[in-house]
Design an enzyme around this catalytic site. Sequence first.
Site, mmCIF file in Angstrom:
data_model
loop_
_atom_site.group_PDB
_atom_site.id
_atom_site.type_symbol
_atom_site.label_atom_id
_atom_site.label_comp_id
_atom_site.label_asym_id
_atom_site.label_seq_id
_atom_site.Cartn_x
_atom_site.Cartn_y
_atom_site.Cartn_z
ATOM 1 N N ASP A 38 0.868 -1.158 0.000
ATOM 2 C CA ASP A 38 0.000 0.000 0.000
ATOM 3 C C ASP A 38 0.916 1.222 0.000
ATOM 4 O O ASP A 38 2.082 1.108 0.366
ATOM 5 C CB ASP A 38 -0.862 -0.048 1.264
ATOM 6 C CG ASP A 38 -1.921 1.031 1.271
ATOM 7 O OD1 ASP A 38 -2.446 1.359 0.195
ATOM 8 O OD2 ASP A 38 -2.232 1.536 2.364
ATOM 9 N N ASP A 233 -1.274 -0.741 5.904
ATOM 10 C CA ASP A 233 -1.282 -0.090 7.221
ATOM 11 C C ASP A 233 -2.344 -0.671 8.152
ATOM 12 O O ASP A 233 -2.380 -0.341 9.332
ATOM 13 C CB ASP A 233 -1.406 1.429 7.097
ATOM 14 C CG ASP A 233 -2.716 1.843 6.441
ATOM 15 O OD1 ASP A 233 -3.611 1.006 6.285
ATOM 16 O OD2 ASP A 233 -2.830 3.029 6.084
HETATM 17 P P1 ADP Z 1 -4.553 4.573 -0.112
HETATM 18 O O1 ADP Z 1 -4.153 4.094 1.245
HETATM 19 O O2 ADP Z 1 -3.823 3.853 -1.208
HETATM 20 O O3 ADP Z 1 -4.536 6.049 -0.268
HETATM 21 P P2 ADP Z 1 -7.358 4.255 0.516
HETATM 22 O O4 ADP Z 1 -8.259 3.169 0.079
HETATM 23 O O5 ADP Z 1 -7.045 4.413 1.939
HETATM 24 O O6 ADP Z 1 -6.036 4.077 -0.358
HETATM 25 O O7 ADP Z 1 -7.948 5.623 -0.001
HETATM 26 C C1 ADP Z 1 -8.059 5.867 -1.365
HETATM 27 C C2 ADP Z 1 -8.275 7.313 -1.605
HETATM 28 O O8 ADP Z 1 -9.564 7.699 -1.146
HETATM 29 C C3 ADP Z 1 -7.304 8.212 -0.879
HETATM 30 O O9 ADP Z 1 -6.103 8.380 -1.568
HETATM 31 C C4 ADP Z 1 -8.115 9.491 -0.811
HETATM 32 O O10 ADP Z 1 -7.991 10.181 -2.022
HETATM 33 C C5 ADP Z 1 -9.531 9.010 -0.671
HETATM 34 N N1 ADP Z 1 -10.012 9.016 0.714
HETATM 35 C C6 ADP Z 1 -10.281 7.962 1.509
HETATM 36 N N2 ADP Z 1 -10.730 8.352 2.713
HETATM 37 C C7 ADP Z 1 -10.719 9.702 2.701
HETATM 38 C C8 ADP Z 1 -11.082 10.718 3.647
HETATM 39 N N3 ADP Z 1 -11.518 10.438 4.869
HETATM 40 N N4 ADP Z 1 -10.943 11.991 3.241
HETATM 41 C C9 ADP Z 1 -10.505 12.305 2.024
HETATM 42 N N5 ADP Z 1 -10.160 11.419 1.087
HETATM 43 C C10 ADP Z 1 -10.268 10.123 1.412
HETATM 44 MG MG MG Z 2 -4.603 2.896 2.927
#
Ligand code: ADP
Ligand code: MG
Length: 288
Positions: A38, A233
């Site tokens: 990730d 994570d």
């Molecule tokens: P990564 O860990 O690869 O960034 P995630 O699945 O955690 O992937 O999140 C994907 C994307 O979704 C993030 O890069 C962000 O752009 C958006 N995102 C997720 N949760 C939030 C949040 N609470 N606020 C803003 N953007 C979010």
């Molecule tokens: Mg993530």
Amino acid sequence: ATPTAIISGTGLAAKYGLLIKNANALELAQTIKTIFFDKTGTITTGKFELIAFDGNQKALETLYLLESRSNHPLAKSLTKTVSAERFHLTATDKTLLTRVSVSTDSLQNVTEIAGRGVTATIDGQQFYAGNQKLMQDLGLDVPESKDTVIYLANEKQWLATATFGSTIKPEAIDTIQQLKKRKIKTVMLTGDNAHSAQKIQSYVHLDEIKAGLAPEEKAQMIQKTPNAMMVGDGINDAIALASSSVGVAMATGSDIAMEAGDVTVIGGKLNKITTLLDVSDKTMRKIK
Ligand code: ADP
Ligand code: MG
């Protein structure tokens, strides 16, 4: 595998800050041909720096409220920064954005949209904070960004953009090199945009990167790949971790008591992945 070898291997792993939660993990680690990483909190520190805000104070307060209940690293970094005593940042219209501390009384129906962002009602109005995909879902055009951003919008229009800088973990470059030497394929999977992923890649040089992935898309890719390890994570990577032969959760700070994954890396240092492979080698040599 003899139970005694596994027990002593597990003990050795623990000395290095590797919590083996699934007894098969040390044996399966031998078979790994591909490691998926990730981005946020795994290749990067997971702590973002708010470097620009295109919007006014009111928009910043709205964004703060929306993110106040989210555990996503972007949300954590934003709320921590803008509620700090000495926070100030110049908005695009040259006004000074200052410390945010707003009451959450008006905040209702906070809902996370996995891989996209978060939505909530504030004083009866619906707001959205998240990535370009979320804006597309709303039918809104937003200026494309080369960085990691959070867009803020209501149902009708885009209101603001928060831009973040991230930091690569200092040991990441060396760890990826070590894994390549072991002939293990390295792949980064991220929900972030392609530009931002490419920027990380220009330093770390993994074999492959895949951006703009929803959590279930990450899981699907991993499922299709035999002998895969997933390093994440653990906050929002639970399904990806569960889809791999060996799921490794990076524990940084307070979130040590995590359920997801077969192995937990205390302290979240990336070079512990090669340590895990070394411990696995030692353990299995004893067994044979
Ligand atoms: P990564 O860990 O690869 O960034 P995630 O699945 O955690 O992937 O999140 C994907 C994307 O979704 C993030 O890069 C962000 O752009 C958006 N995102 C997720 N949760 C939030 C949040 N609470 N606020 C803003 N953007 C979010
Ligand atoms: Mg993530």
